[in-house]
Design an enzyme around this catalytic site. Sequence first.
Site, short mmCIF file in Angstrom:
data_model
loop_
_atom_site.label_atom_id
_atom_site.label_comp_id
_atom_site.label_asym_id
_atom_site.label_seq_id
_atom_site.Cartn_x
_atom_site.Cartn_y
_atom_site.Cartn_z
N GLY A 14 13.18 -16.03 4.04
CA GLY A 14 12.58 -15.54 2.62
C GLY A 14 13.63 -14.86 1.68
O GLY A 14 14.95 -15.11 1.82
N ARG A 299 -3.41 -0.13 -5.25
CA ARG A 299 -4.29 -1.08 -4.54
C ARG A 299 -5.16 -0.04 -3.42
O ARG A 299 -6.33 -0.39 -3.18
CB ARG A 299 -3.41 -1.85 -3.68
CG ARG A 299 -2.91 -2.82 -4.64
CD ARG A 299 -1.86 -3.67 -3.83
NE ARG A 299 -1.28 -4.77 -4.96
CZ ARG A 299 -0.41 -5.49 -4.55
NH1 ARG A 299 0.23 -5.49 -3.41
NH2 ARG A 299 -0.03 -6.57 -5.78
#
Length: 629
Positions: A14, A299
């Site tokens: 990644g 969040r």
Amino acid sequence: MAVKKPKIIVVGGGLGGLWATIRIAEAGYDVDIFSLFQVKRSHSACAQGGINACLDTKGQRDSIRQHIIDTIKGGAYLANQPPIKTMCEEAPGLIRTFDRMGVTWSRTAEGVMDLRLFGGVKNKRTCFSGATTGQQLLYVCDEQVRKYEEAGKVHKYEWWEFLSIVKDSNGACKGIVAIDLRTMETKAFRADAVVLATGGLGLVYGKSTNSTNSTGAAAARVYQQGAKFINGEFIQFHPTAMPGDDKNRLMSEAARGEGGRIWVPKNVEDTRPGKEIPEEERWYFLEEWYPAYGNTVPRDVASRAIWKVCRELNNGIGGKDLVYLDLSHRDEAFLRARLGGIMEIYEKFAGEDPTKVPMKIFPAVHYSMGGLWVDWEKDEASGGMKQPSARNHQTSIPGLFAAGECDGAYHGANRLGANSLLSASFSGRVAGESVAVYVKGLKEGADSLPGNIYSDEKQRQDSINQGLMNSQGDENPFLLHHDLGELMRNGVSIIRDNKTLDEALAGLQELKARFNKISLDDTANWSNQPLIYARQVYDMIVLGEVLAKSARMRDECRGSHWKPEFELKIPEGKFSGDPEFEEYRAKWKANNEQWLKTTVAEHTQSGPQISYEKIEISVLPPDEPRDYR
């Protein structure tokens, strides 16, 4: 004498792994990359909304200092601050580097890089490529790595799974053992340094917004070999996920940043489709409870609010665990241009057009703020992180480095949206530079070590595989994973209490015992996925113990870890300067004296052993409580 030609391994393809590879190759060293699949399929590609950097192209007087403050306060002060300072300071340069590498940023009509709003901030700071930002960043890094691959500096081992590290007699990491996922051959590889960039652990919860490879198994394996794991209790539940039977799908925070409004019908018995419910009969609870930030609260705050509406007030849509995320008031062409990626996902899996009707969402496991402990060196002159330094991003095992979501360095108790692509890229770059410094100082190379340390570790891994292949119990690894997910989602969730956490810990012990009775329905020596899956399930149970034990030990409310029994409530209608608020501030500071510290888990045969570490708070001392009202 220094090692003539150091060998370096990067595990994970990644953003973190590719950035580490680029920096190591640029330093002149060869790199072997190990990945479960083609690196372009890594989970970084799933990040949607954008990457934070203070560019201030909107003229809002945004500043790097404000980015630092937002990140530290957003994480409830629970991260060492000098690394955060340096990450935010280097973010604009990182964006310009991505630009030069060819990222197709979304731009204004004038050709200037566009910015959007994300949660927990008041300025537009997020650079983006529609709603597929992670994919665009990953692809340009992949192109850079291919350049070095073509030059013979990089060799890829795709479709290989990392099983363990190999340690020398001093306990330093000197290579890995991995398994070829096609031939099932295990093999030991020598290395003078190893970078682990293997992503998150969402699959510990069964269903999450993560890819099916985000098991955390690699981190769990080095944890069981002696690496410290920090802040396991801080798991981020993304407030706007689309529930699914197979998995939960992310509806990016960019949706709220682009004007999305979260609401439920005032009357829980209202059965009309959302679009037909008139404005005055809707409850925009985030806007009511947090007028300063509205729908763009961080969040953790948004997820708890949605949880409260659905679980405590029983006011979810139709009495279910669902609320509306509504973008249908925005122009369709605008939405297609800015959020096309998630619009298509919702249409495909819900069968409804989110430009015409409100989406139905609920919080879902999304990100691990915790991860492997990594070191860092402070630059006393700047107050940030000294670079380059062999200490930066090195785990508690010498020679083993970690970067990306599998390290726990940057996000404290709650990660700000769009800081994940930033930390993955930044930490990978730093880790690569650190490795280059580290190997220069080595006196003895892996090539000169006795072969038995490699053959012994390979044999240990072969024995584990053979033991599972020969096991004749009555337990199924897929059912065990299902039960683990249920246990974690119910017992180590958004809202926690000690009784439930004790039950979760007991349940995890039962799962471990059941694992000893496992049986595989495939014992072939070719592409044996049940064997690989079974090993991952065990490692996920081990990580589940770390998460649950860390949560059980922390008796407070901080960021994503919330035990109402220990909540310090901000006095309603009172603000800084009011006597009631100042009394609250004093209690908050007293709580920090006890709990503002890093949770450190170390593996023992009887389970995680928990201790705590002091946090470096020289950049922004914790004087101001988080307050998003």
